[in-house]
Design an enzyme around this catalytic site. Structure first.
Site, PDB file in Angstrom:
ATOM      1  N   ARG A   1      54.384 -22.267  40.621  1.00 51.30           N
ATOM      2  CA  ARG A   1      55.116 -22.213  39.354  1.00 51.30           C
ATOM      3  C   ARG A   1      56.013 -23.428  39.194  1.00 51.30           C
ATOM      4  O   ARG A   1      56.060 -24.052  38.119  1.00 51.30           O
ATOM      5  CB  ARG A   1      55.918 -20.914  39.278  1.00 51.30           C
ATOM      6  CG  ARG A   1      55.047 -19.662  39.345  1.00 51.30           C
ATOM      7  CD  ARG A   1      55.869 -18.414  39.618  1.00 51.30           C
ATOM      8  NE  ARG A   1      56.803 -18.151  38.534  1.00 51.30           N
ATOM      9  CZ  ARG A   1      57.755 -17.219  38.595  1.00 51.30           C
ATOM     10  NH1 ARG A   1      57.895 -16.490  39.690  1.00 51.30           N
ATOM     11  NH2 ARG A   1      58.550 -17.025  37.559  1.00 51.30           N
TER      12      ARG A   1
ATOM     13  N   ILE B   1      53.226 -12.591  47.624  1.00 56.43           N
ATOM     14  CA  ILE B   1      53.075 -13.229  46.330  1.00 56.43           C
ATOM     15  C   ILE B   1      54.069 -12.576  45.376  1.00 56.43           C
ATOM     16  O   ILE B   1      54.508 -11.456  45.591  1.00 56.43           O
ATOM     17  CB  ILE B   1      51.628 -13.117  45.791  1.00 56.43           C
ATOM     18  CG1 ILE B   1      51.153 -11.660  45.760  1.00 56.43           C
ATOM     19  CG2 ILE B   1      50.679 -13.940  46.634  1.00 56.43           C
ATOM     20  CD1 ILE B   1      49.734 -11.498  45.236  1.00 56.43           C
ATOM     21  N   ASP B   2      54.447 -13.311  44.342  1.00 55.92           N
ATOM     22  CA  ASP B   2      55.477 -12.837  43.430  1.00 55.92           C
ATOM     23  C   ASP B   2      55.085 -11.516  42.771  1.00 55.92           C
ATOM     24  O   ASP B   2      53.896 -11.198  42.626  1.00 55.92           O
ATOM     25  CB  ASP B   2      55.738 -13.867  42.334  1.00 55.92           C
ATOM     26  CG  ASP B   2      56.377 -15.137  42.863  1.00 55.92           C
ATOM     27  OD1 ASP B   2      56.925 -15.090  43.984  1.00 55.92           O
ATOM     28  OD2 ASP B   2      56.327 -16.160  42.166  1.00 55.92           O
ATOM     29  N   LYS B   3      56.090 -10.788  42.338  1.00 58.84           N
ATOM     30  CA  LYS B   3      55.888  -9.510  41.659  1.00 58.84           C
ATOM     31  C   LYS B   3      54.863  -9.625  40.536  1.00 58.84           C
ATOM     32  O   LYS B   3      53.949  -8.804  40.425  1.00 58.84           O
ATOM     33  CB  LYS B   3      57.219  -9.006  41.100  1.00 58.84           C
ATOM     34  CG  LYS B   3      57.093  -7.799  40.179  1.00 58.84           C
ATOM     35  CD  LYS B   3      58.421  -7.456  39.532  1.00 58.84           C
ATOM     36  CE  LYS B   3      58.268  -6.319  38.526  1.00 58.84           C
ATOM     37  NZ  LYS B   3      59.546  -6.014  37.835  1.00 58.84           N
TER      38      LYS B   3
END
Length: 341
Positions: free
Chosen positions: A262, A151-153
């Site tokens: 997103r 998962i993204d930062k």
């Protein structure tokens, strides 16, 4: 297939040898080896082939799709284990579940999953190497040991990491199947600008690197990778007689592409609050908010996205595991402020 060195190929230590029989003649080299070596995944075998660790008739073959012939002697030699790079770092991690096969962690926002350009240290991988020692699966490579998905930062929430090659192979198969035939389930909570007119829906597009900014993804009409997100509005915020200011949405992934939620939320006109990459055009909305909501939204410095649900089949025991993560403090505070608007 005749095995000339071991009665049980799953138990080999460093070398594995076999002779191609009629049933496997004409098949890909990686497929033949994967079918007879239970201890290694096909991805791992492909990596070993490309590294020159497999021979056919005594000659190195570095192409996994090489077609073998009946009578070909095959040999695979496992290289000596390398010192882990990156090294372990004593970074606190929230362990939700752990056994000898896998570990589930609740990743905080701001923590990068694996080393890469600009983030060679201080990642979840560094923390896992310190926590798990040498037990992480090597399939993901030196920089991504055990990583099955990410998962993204600046997204918080649940992540499963493999500690053995067997677990990695089983988990990877589930993620590749996207839960179509098994219990794999991934659900995210998202706080977005505005609200769709419908209460639920599905976004089905192709995603590819943006032509204007290679660091971003974009919806494309042709090529790209298929991406499907199922969404449902859980709560709308704002005056009853006005269009919704924002909403809490549940997003369930059928695929897991880079920045998928997103990009998809922006695609339908409702980007995530705090997403400077895909929702920068909505920044002016903040200035029109009343206090104290204006201050809370303005101070929220990441995309409002939380991976709150993760379910999958344990790759060894076969038991269905299901985990839920509560909202982190910043997300919960933003949600409360919107509810009180």
């Amino acid at each position: 297939m005749t095995d000339n060195s071991h009665e049980d190929p799953a138990e080999f230590d460093t070398d594995f040898r076999l002779t191609v029989d009629a049933a496997d003649a004409g098949k890909r080299l990686d497929a033949v080896l994967a079918a007879h070596i239970d201890a290694l995944s096909r991805n791992r075998i492909q990596s070993l082939i490309r590294s020159g660790d497999v021979t056919v008739g005594g000659a190195k073959v570095v192409e996994p799709k090489f077609r073998v012939n009946e009578g070909d002697p095959l040999a695979l030699s496992l290289p000596e284990p390398e010192d882990p790079e990156p090294s372990g770092e004593d970074i606190p991690i929230a362990v939700v579940f752990e056994d000898e096969h896998l570990i589930v962690v609740d990743k905080p926002a701001g923590l990068v999953v694996h080393p890469g350009a600009g983030n060679w240290t201080g990642t979840l991988v560094n923390a896992l190497i310190h926590h798990c020692g040498d037990s992480l699966s090597g399939i993901g490579g030196v920089r991504r040991p055990g990583i099955v998905h990410r998962i993204d930062k600046d997204t918080s929430g649940l992540l499963v990491v493999a500690k053995t090659d067997q677990a990695h192979q089983g988990l990877a198969a589930q993620f590749a199947d996207h839960g179509r035939t098994g219990p794999l389930e991934r659900s995210y909570a998202a706080l977005v600008w505005g609200a769709p007119s419908n209460l639920k829906g599905t976004i089905d597009t192709n995603l590819a690197r943006s032509q204007s900014n290679r660091q971003k993804m974009a919806v494309v009409k042709t090529s790209g990778r298929h991406a499907v997100t199922h969404w449902q509005v859980r709560e709308r915020f704002g005056a009853a007689d006005q269009p919704a200011l924002a909403s809490l949405m549940e997003c369930r992934l059928e695929t897991g592409r880079t920045h998928q939620i997103r990009v998809h939320m922006t695609h339908i006109g409702h980007p995530l609050i705090g997403d400077d990459d895909y929702g920068s055009g909505f920044k002016t909305k903040i200035n029109r908010l009343d206090e104290p909501l204006k201050t809370v939204v303005g101070a929220f410095d990441r995309q409002a996205l939380h991976a709150g649900l993760l379910a999958f089949e344990h790759p060894v025991s076969g038991k269905t595991l299901r985990f839920e993560s509560p909202y982190p403090a910043d997300f919960a505070n933003l949600l409360l402020s919107l509810q009180n608007f």
